[in-house]
Enzyme design. Sequence first.
Site, mmCIF file in Angstrom:
data_model
loop_
_atom_site.group_PDB
_atom_site.id
_atom_site.type_symbol
_atom_site.label_atom_id
_atom_site.label_comp_id
_atom_site.label_asym_id
_atom_site.label_seq_id
_atom_site.Cartn_x
_atom_site.Cartn_y
_atom_site.Cartn_z
ATOM 1 C CB VAL A 84 -0.942 -0.001 1.225
ATOM 2 C CG1 VAL A 84 -1.661 1.329 1.366
ATOM 3 C CG2 VAL A 84 -1.962 -1.135 1.117
ATOM 4 C CB ALA A 85 1.488 3.684 -2.678
ATOM 5 C CB SER A 112 4.401 0.123 -1.973
ATOM 6 O OG SER A 112 4.302 0.825 -3.193
ATOM 7 C CD GLN A 130 4.573 -2.759 -5.724
ATOM 8 O OE1 GLN A 130 4.723 -1.781 -4.986
ATOM 9 N NE2 GLN A 130 4.489 -2.647 -7.039
ATOM 10 C CE1 TYR A 132 2.711 -0.865 -9.638
ATOM 11 C CE2 TYR A 132 3.287 0.553 -7.794
ATOM 12 C CZ TYR A 132 2.358 -0.185 -8.498
ATOM 13 O OH TYR A 132 1.049 -0.242 -8.054
ATOM 14 C CB THR A 158 2.633 -4.499 -9.190
ATOM 15 O OG1 THR A 158 2.712 -4.813 -7.792
ATOM 16 C CG2 THR A 158 1.197 -4.148 -9.537
ATOM 17 C CE LYS A 229 -0.786 -6.373 -5.162
ATOM 18 N NZ LYS A 229 -1.281 -5.195 -5.862
ATOM 19 C CG HIS A 253 -3.813 -2.723 -8.393
ATOM 20 N ND1 HIS A 253 -2.570 -2.870 -8.964
ATOM 21 C CD2 HIS A 253 -3.687 -1.699 -7.524
ATOM 22 C CE1 HIS A 253 -1.740 -1.977 -8.457
ATOM 23 N NE2 HIS A 253 -2.394 -1.255 -7.584
ATOM 24 N N GLY A 286 -10.819 -7.399 -1.697
ATOM 25 C CA GLY A 286 -12.098 -7.458 -0.990
ATOM 26 C C GLY A 286 -12.071 -8.189 0.329
ATOM 27 N NE ARG A 288 -12.895 -4.012 2.517
ATOM 28 C CZ ARG A 288 -12.073 -4.146 1.475
ATOM 29 N NH1 ARG A 288 -11.151 -5.097 1.445
ATOM 30 N NH2 ARG A 288 -12.159 -3.326 0.446
HETATM 31 C C1 FNR Z 1 -2.885 -0.272 -3.225
HETATM 32 N N1 FNR Z 1 -2.397 -1.352 -3.966
HETATM 33 C C2 FNR Z 1 -1.087 -1.338 -4.411
HETATM 34 N N2 FNR Z 1 -0.593 -2.395 -5.105
HETATM 35 C C3 FNR Z 1 0.695 -2.408 -5.525
HETATM 36 O O1 FNR Z 1 1.127 -3.392 -6.135
HETATM 37 N N3 FNR Z 1 1.527 -1.356 -5.245
HETATM 38 C C4 FNR Z 1 1.099 -0.256 -4.562
HETATM 39 O O2 FNR Z 1 1.871 0.664 -4.320
HETATM 40 C C5 FNR Z 1 -0.261 -0.213 -4.145
HETATM 41 N N4 FNR Z 1 -0.759 0.871 -3.484
HETATM 42 C C6 FNR Z 1 -2.054 0.858 -3.011
HETATM 43 C C7 FNR Z 1 -2.535 1.954 -2.299
HETATM 44 C C8 FNR Z 1 -3.813 1.920 -1.770
HETATM 45 C C9 FNR Z 1 -4.326 3.119 -0.984
HETATM 46 C C10 FNR Z 1 -4.629 0.768 -1.940
HETATM 47 C C11 FNR Z 1 -6.009 0.694 -1.327
HETATM 48 C C12 FNR Z 1 -4.167 -0.289 -2.672
HETATM 49 C C13 FNR Z 1 -3.234 -2.545 -4.171
HETATM 50 C C14 FNR Z 1 -3.079 -3.516 -2.997
HETATM 51 O O3 FNR Z 1 -1.791 -4.043 -2.952
HETATM 52 C C15 FNR Z 1 -4.057 -4.702 -3.104
HETATM 53 O O4 FNR Z 1 -3.929 -5.338 -4.357
HETATM 54 C C16 FNR Z 1 -5.526 -4.283 -2.906
HETATM 55 O O5 FNR Z 1 -5.641 -3.206 -2.018
HETATM 56 C C17 FNR Z 1 -6.321 -5.483 -2.387
HETATM 57 O O6 FNR Z 1 -7.655 -5.197 -2.251
HETATM 58 P P1 FNR Z 1 -8.334 -4.727 -0.853
HETATM 59 O O7 FNR Z 1 -7.800 -5.624 0.234
HETATM 60 O O8 FNR Z 1 -7.923 -3.305 -0.664
HETATM 61 O O9 FNR Z 1 -9.788 -4.865 -1.122
#
Ligand code: FNR
Length: 362
Positions: A84-85, A112, A130, A132, A158, A229, A253, A286, A288
């Site tokens: 999560v960024a 991230s 992770q 990019y 990713t 991913k 994602h 999803g 939760r």
């Molecule tokens: C993400 N996700 C994400 N994925 C990734 O590969 N690199 C990243 O930097 C990010 N950043 C990111 C920021 C925010 C605010 C969110 C909500 C999501 C996607 C994340 O890794 C993941 O795939 C999803 O969030 C999974 O779904 P749920 O659990 O949020 O429903």
Amino acid sequence: MADNDALPANIHCARDYEDLARQVLKAPTFAHVAGGAGRDTAVAANLAALEAVRITPRVLRDLTHGATTCRLGGRRHPIWLAPVAFQELFHAGAERETARAAAATGTCMVVSTLSSLPLEEVTGPDRWFQLYAQPSRQATLDLVRRAESAGYGAIMLTVDAPVHAPGLTSLRAGFRGGLTPANLRDAPPVDTSLAPGEGRVFQGFLRHAPTWADVEWLRGHTRLPLWLKGIMHPDDARTARESGADGLVVSNHGGRELDAAPASLTALPAIRATMGSDFPLLFDGGVRSGQDVFRAIALGADGVMIGRLQAYALAVAGALGVGHMIKLLREELEVCMALSGCASLADIAQADLSGRPSAGGN
Ligand code: FNR
């Protein structure tokens, strides 16, 4: 953002962190997290697909030997913290707080590329990086080498976001990103100029986007396990394995890229069937509750990653919140296992379900 982190009294389940985060975060930031691509239809699909899977109760089995041990690395439980960024959006301690929770709960944290803190400053016993892909292979390799030196256990590339269009929820709420990722501070500026007649997407963003050839190249340049991913089609899963991937994350994602995408859960059975029972598969999108963790494992995942709930718990109570959220998910999973007669994750894979997506569908 919470001023002083303490567990709020009124959290009864992991998902309660979502409601509290709505109160704690600024409205545009909450919209940025909660929303997805376009009109959020893939976000809704992820939640609905999980909910639709019903788990048949099984009774009177002796489950006193029960455990949630995950076959991937023998971890105590099958819950990963998704990348999560920019976690400074949720807590001043950013990724450092999340890493404390990961360490305390025996959880693998996937950090991230777009972290607020440099990857070297996010420490802990079980971290993956992770990745990019960057505009040049050299820049990509620099990140990989840094992750290797810093002791990360795997690279998770990713692959589902070669172009990113902010969704309407986030745009309408007025979320302005504009943050600089600490890991990319020294990155040279990217040439975004277009010749007459060239398009912003294909000749712009996609000029530097990775392809399968880059996956093979990357495989040849690191000894770390390589995960991809963002795989949603069995044919892509097969190609990923042929290209050297050691594991895959079945993921759309969190519904944040292609709004018309199917729920990631619907893609899972066919990918498991294609890859066979031994290939490592994580799932996200999803999740939760502990019941959702169960559902994903029942449909073929070895473990799940938690995205939004992580951000919400971090915003509400920092490391304490993230650790508590993971503990709640684990307990919810264990209760669900107990009521469905499952003593292990392997048992979950054999559980009786109704409303399940079929292995033929994608
Ligand atoms: C993400 N996700 C994400 N994925 C990734 O590969 N690199 C990243 O930097 C990010 N950043 C990111 C920021 C925010 C605010 C969110 C909500 C999501 C996607 C994340 O890794 C993941 O795939 C999803 O969030 C999974 O779904 P749920 O659990 O949020 O429903």
